[in-house]
Each structure stands twice: as structure tokens, then as C-alpha cells.
Design a protein around this motif. Sequence first.
Motif, PDB file in Angstrom:
ATOM      1  N   THR A  55       0.833  -1.201   0.000  1.00 12.20           N
ATOM      2  CA  THR A  55       0.000   0.000   0.000  1.00 12.20           C
ATOM      3  C   THR A  55       0.867   1.250   0.000  1.00 12.20           C
ATOM      4  N   GLU A  56       0.235   2.341  -0.374  1.00 11.39           N
ATOM      5  CA  GLU A  56       0.906   3.644  -0.360  1.00 11.39           C
ATOM      6  C   GLU A  56       1.360   3.993   1.062  1.00 11.39           C
ATOM      7  N   LEU A  57       0.528   3.698   2.065  1.00 11.99           N
ATOM      8  CA  LEU A  57       0.884   3.997   3.457  1.00 11.99           C
ATOM      9  C   LEU A  57       2.093   3.183   3.908  1.00 11.99           C
ATOM     10  N   GLN A  58       2.132   1.916   3.559  1.00  8.62           N
ATOM     11  CA  GLN A  58       3.299   1.089   3.901  1.00  8.62           C
ATOM     12  C   GLN A  58       4.558   1.646   3.239  1.00  8.62           C
ATOM     13  N   ALA A  59       4.427   2.071   1.989  1.00  8.72           N
ATOM     14  CA  ALA A  59       5.569   2.639   1.275  1.00  8.72           C
ATOM     15  C   ALA A  59       6.051   3.915   1.958  1.00  8.72           C
ATOM     16  N   MET A  60       5.117   4.761   2.375  1.00 11.90           N
ATOM     17  CA  MET A  60       5.517   5.996   3.037  1.00 11.90           C
ATOM     18  C   MET A  60       6.162   5.721   4.379  1.00 11.90           C
TER      19      MET A  60
END
Length: 196
Positions: A55-60
Motif C-alpha cells: 500500500t501507499e501507506l506502507q511505502a511511506m
Amino acid sequence: MSISKTITFLLIICTCFIGHDAWDRIASWGFRSIFLYANQTEVWRLTFKVNHQDTELQAMNVVSDWIPKYWKTKDAYLNKNNKLSNQTYAEQQAWEFLQQRDAMKKFLRFMFRSTIDTKYFTEDQAIRMRDIWWKSDRDAQSNFTRGRPLFKNRTMTEFAKTHKDFGTKFEKLTDDYYYYHYSSAEKLNWTLVAEY
């Protein structure tokens, strides 16, 4: 290692990165352009880790954990005329870059599904369209404003014999996407600003 084993190893590695499933991955130059003062090997490692998040949140979270230790080398000369010499600004740009990438994936999924659902393209043709998109994205270095016309021209050329109206169809679907998915669509046009 023998030459044949080396060649086999390189072919396997290339195959892993060339398939269309990997084309939506962030290239290391994406983060290199944001983290100008970091060690390039560490930027490559960051890119690799980010690309393996779901997910985008995990990446951030990966980026946020990486920044305090690696965003600049110990001996880096920080150009005060460059906004990216500010750690907080660089982190914000990384976040916006990840949001843009996520929005781009959503846009392409919308195009893919719409062309199949309306029977404009067969699934094989839609897959070819997707491959052209990610090639255009790489060539435009993830700049949607430059990549969009490049994709449109390449796809019109690819399907000139079977889908002469692709340009019109693409513009209609793009307008639909902006209308129905505005919060995501507005993130597509993000551009890195470094200089004051």
C-alpha cells in the motif's frame, strides 16, 4: 561462475524486471531526484523496499523510517537555494510522489477496465495498452503531463488499423476519470519543485 551461468542469471534478473507486472514499479531515479544528498546505493535500497510494499501507506512508512538516517550523507554540501536541502520538504515531496504514483495506477486501472467493459478493447489489447502506458511513463520519468501525450500517440500508432478513434476515446475516458475521481486525478499532475 561460468559465462553460461552468468548469462542465465542475468536473463532471469532481466525477465523479473521487464514483465508488465513490474512496469509500474518506481525507478530509482524517482527517489534520486528527491534525495539529492543521499548515498545513491541507499536510494536504490529504498526504492527496492518501497516497490515491495502493498500500500501507499506502507511505502511511506518505509520512506519515513529511511529518511532520518539516509536522506543525506555526512559530508553532503547542502545547496541552500534548493528546497530539497530541507529534510522536511524532501519528505513531503517523497510523500507527494508516492501519492502521484498511486493515482497513476488508479487512472490506468480505470482506463483498462473501461476499455474492456465497453468492449472497445479485448483483454489482450488492453494489456498491450497498459504496457505502452508504463513504457511511456518510464520514458517521461513519471511526469504525467509529459507521459500522457506520449502514451496517447504511441497507442494511436499501435492501434491505428483497428481503433482509429483511440485519441477521442482516451480523452473521453480521461475526462470521465477527472469527473468521477477528482481527488485522485488532481494528484496526477504533481511535479517536483526543487529551486526556490
